[in-house]
Write a protein that holds these residues in place. Structure first.
Motif, PDB file in Angstrom:
ATOM      1  N   UNK A 126      58.927 -27.811  -0.673  1.00 51.92           N
ATOM      2  CA  UNK A 126      57.911 -27.412  -0.948  1.00 51.92           C
ATOM      3  C   UNK A 126      56.805 -28.008   0.042  1.00 51.92           C
ATOM      4  N   UNK A 127      55.451 -28.309  -0.629  1.00 52.28           N
ATOM      5  CA  UNK A 127      54.610 -29.107   0.010  1.00 52.28           C
ATOM      6  C   UNK A 127      54.635 -30.451   0.174  1.00 52.28           C
ATOM      7  N   UNK A 128      55.699 -31.124  -0.785  1.00 56.15           N
ATOM      8  CA  UNK A 128      55.893 -32.434  -0.880  1.00 56.15           C
ATOM      9  C   UNK A 128      56.841 -32.977   0.330  1.00 56.15           C
ATOM     10  N   UNK A 129      56.248 -34.106   0.566  1.00 54.58           N
ATOM     11  CA  UNK A 129      57.176 -34.724   1.952  1.00 54.58           C
ATOM     12  C   UNK A 129      58.377 -35.421   1.596  1.00 54.58           C
ATOM     13  N   UNK A 130      59.276 -35.574   2.778  1.00 56.88           N
ATOM     14  CA  UNK A 130      60.721 -36.374   2.481  1.00 56.88           C
ATOM     15  C   UNK A 130      60.383 -37.356   2.091  1.00 56.88           C
ATOM     16  N   UNK A 131      61.234 -38.078   1.194  1.00 58.33           N
ATOM     17  CA  UNK A 131      61.111 -39.508   1.099  1.00 58.33           C
ATOM     18  C   UNK A 131      61.127 -40.508   2.455  1.00 58.33           C
ATOM     19  N   UNK A 132      60.409 -41.611   2.152  1.00 60.99           N
ATOM     20  CA  UNK A 132      60.456 -42.346   3.426  1.00 60.99           C
ATOM     21  C   UNK A 132      61.033 -43.625   3.094  1.00 60.99           C
ATOM     22  N   UNK A 133      61.235 -44.123   1.789  1.00 61.84           N
ATOM     23  CA  UNK A 133      61.772 -45.212   1.509  1.00 61.84           C
ATOM     24  C   UNK A 133      63.244 -45.020   0.964  1.00 61.84           C
ATOM     25  N   UNK A 134      63.959 -45.961   1.238  1.00 60.20           N
ATOM     26  CA  UNK A 134      65.407 -45.671   0.712  1.00 60.20           C
ATOM     27  C   UNK A 134      65.376 -45.890  -0.871  1.00 60.20           C
ATOM     28  N   UNK A 135      66.173 -44.889  -1.379  1.00 62.32           N
ATOM     29  CA  UNK A 135      65.990 -44.695  -2.890  1.00 62.32           C
ATOM     30  C   UNK A 135      65.173 -43.776  -3.423  1.00 62.32           C
ATOM     31  N   UNK A 136      63.911 -43.450  -2.821  1.00 59.69           N
ATOM     32  CA  UNK A 136      62.844 -43.083  -3.268  1.00 59.69           C
ATOM     33  C   UNK A 136      63.211 -41.411  -3.744  1.00 59.69           C
ATOM     34  N   UNK A 137      64.321 -40.800  -2.937  1.00 60.15           N
ATOM     35  CA  UNK A 137      64.751 -39.503  -3.563  1.00 60.15           C
ATOM     36  C   UNK A 137      65.810 -39.442  -4.268  1.00 60.15           C
ATOM     37  N   UNK A 138      66.194 -40.411  -4.869  1.00 59.86           N
ATOM     38  CA  UNK A 138      67.453 -40.531  -5.902  1.00 59.86           C
ATOM     39  C   UNK A 138      66.645 -40.011  -7.289  1.00 59.86           C
ATOM     40  N   UNK A 139      67.669 -39.938  -7.971  1.00 57.59           N
ATOM     41  CA  UNK A 139      67.279 -39.423  -9.411  1.00 57.59           C
ATOM     42  C   UNK A 139      66.356 -40.338  -9.946  1.00 57.59           C
ATOM     43  N   UNK A 140      66.576 -41.714  -9.999  1.00 52.91           N
ATOM     44  CA  UNK A 140      65.797 -42.870 -10.354  1.00 52.91           C
ATOM     45  C   UNK A 140      64.367 -42.761  -9.556  1.00 52.91           C
ATOM     46  N   UNK A 141      64.357 -42.656  -8.481  1.00 55.37           N
ATOM     47  CA  UNK A 141      63.232 -42.526  -7.646  1.00 55.37           C
ATOM     48  C   UNK A 141      62.237 -41.465  -7.869  1.00 55.37           C
ATOM     49  N   UNK A 142      62.973 -40.220  -8.095  1.00 56.63           N
ATOM     50  CA  UNK A 142      62.292 -38.986  -8.557  1.00 56.63           C
ATOM     51  C   UNK A 142      61.704 -38.918 -10.230  1.00 56.63           C
ATOM     52  N   UNK A 143      62.552 -39.644 -10.706  1.00 56.74           N
ATOM     53  CA  UNK A 143      62.061 -39.946 -12.303  1.00 56.74           C
ATOM     54  C   UNK A 143      60.771 -40.842 -12.306  1.00 56.74           C
ATOM     55  N   UNK A 144      60.580 -41.743 -11.462  1.00 63.03           N
ATOM     56  CA  UNK A 144      59.205 -42.633 -11.290  1.00 63.03           C
ATOM     57  C   UNK A 144      58.299 -41.814 -10.768  1.00 63.03           C
ATOM     58  N   UNK A 145      58.538 -40.947 -10.006  1.00 65.57           N
ATOM     59  CA  UNK A 145      57.529 -39.774  -9.746  1.00 65.57           C
ATOM     60  C   UNK A 145      57.147 -39.011 -10.725  1.00 65.57           C
ATOM     61  N   UNK A 146      58.100 -38.621 -11.470  1.00 67.51           N
ATOM     62  CA  UNK A 146      57.665 -37.853 -12.738  1.00 67.51           C
ATOM     63  C   UNK A 146      56.791 -38.416 -13.739  1.00 67.51           C
ATOM     64  N   UNK A 147      57.059 -39.659 -13.927  1.00 66.06           N
ATOM     65  CA  UNK A 147      56.343 -40.485 -14.696  1.00 66.06           C
ATOM     66  C   UNK A 147      54.820 -40.638 -14.221  1.00 66.06           C
ATOM     67  N   UNK A 148      54.655 -40.474 -12.828  1.00 68.58           N
ATOM     68  CA  UNK A 148      53.178 -40.365 -12.192  1.00 68.58           C
ATOM     69  C   UNK A 148      52.597 -39.242 -12.516  1.00 68.58           C
ATOM     70  N   UNK A 149      53.352 -38.060 -12.460  1.00 72.34           N
ATOM     71  CA  UNK A 149      52.923 -36.729 -12.730  1.00 72.34           C
ATOM     72  C   UNK A 149      52.407 -36.765 -14.208  1.00 72.34           C
ATOM     73  N   UNK A 150      53.200 -37.302 -15.069  1.00 69.53           N
ATOM     74  CA  UNK A 150      52.777 -37.184 -16.539  1.00 69.53           C
ATOM     75  C   UNK A 150      51.641 -37.819 -16.578  1.00 69.53           C
ATOM     76  N   UNK A 151      51.330 -39.255 -16.012  1.00 69.53           N
ATOM     77  CA  UNK A 151      50.043 -39.715 -16.260  1.00 69.53           C
ATOM     78  C   UNK A 151      48.777 -39.008 -15.697  1.00 69.53           C
ATOM     79  N   UNK A 152      49.140 -38.276 -14.394  1.00 72.29           N
ATOM     80  CA  UNK A 152      48.205 -37.515 -13.863  1.00 72.29           C
ATOM     81  C   UNK A 152      47.742 -36.267 -14.779  1.00 72.29           C
ATOM     82  N   UNK A 153      48.670 -35.546 -15.518  1.00 68.85           N
ATOM     83  CA  UNK A 153      48.445 -34.532 -16.658  1.00 68.85           C
ATOM     84  C   UNK A 153      47.620 -35.114 -17.658  1.00 68.85           C
TER      85      UNK A 153
END
Length: 124
Positions: free
Chosen positions: A60-87
């Motif tokens: 969608x509108x989210x950019x591709x990962x620029x850092x190694x490991x950022x698009x892994x399940x672990x990296x995505x889960x870290x992003x979801x934690x920040x989404x949770x905080x934002x909510x």
């Protein structure tokens, strides 16, 4: 569509369906890399619940990962934690389909106190 900052500072997007004053439910699409639009309102579940559907890295509108490991399940889960905080607010129900279940399980492992319940639909 709204945005939040990922673990590397990238602008990541999410869609919302349902009443704005309802408790948020984080909904993770499968695919992987499939746009969450196919989830719809989960057969009417969004009528009384605030569904939050993140556009994961490169979707969608989210950019591709620029850092190694950022698009892994672990990296995505870290992003979801920040989404949770934002909510804001307390622990949330997390609903995941197919490959999204891997991100959801990792998120639960990293943040057990932030998950009120976990619903896995045909986990990969």
């Amino acid at each position: 569509m709204t945005l939040y900052r990922g673990a590397d500072g990238a602008e990541l997007w999410f869609d919302e369906i349902g009443p704005a004053d309802a408790e948020p439910v984080i909904v993770l699409a499968g695919g992987p890399a499939r746009h969450p639009v196919y989830m719809g309102d989960l057969a009417g579940f969004g009528e009384n619940n605030r569904l939050v559907l993140p556009h994961l890295r490169g979707v969608g509108k989210s950019p591709a990962a620029q850092e190694p490991g950022r698009a892994t399940w672990v990296g995505q889960a870290e992003d979801i934690a920040l989404l949770d905080q934002a909510l804001g607010g307390g622990p949330k129900l997390v609903l995941a389909h197919s490959a999204g279940a891997r991100v959801a399980i990792r998120y639960l492992q990293q943040n057990p106190s932030r998950v009120k319940g976990l619903v896995l639909i045909t986990p990969a």
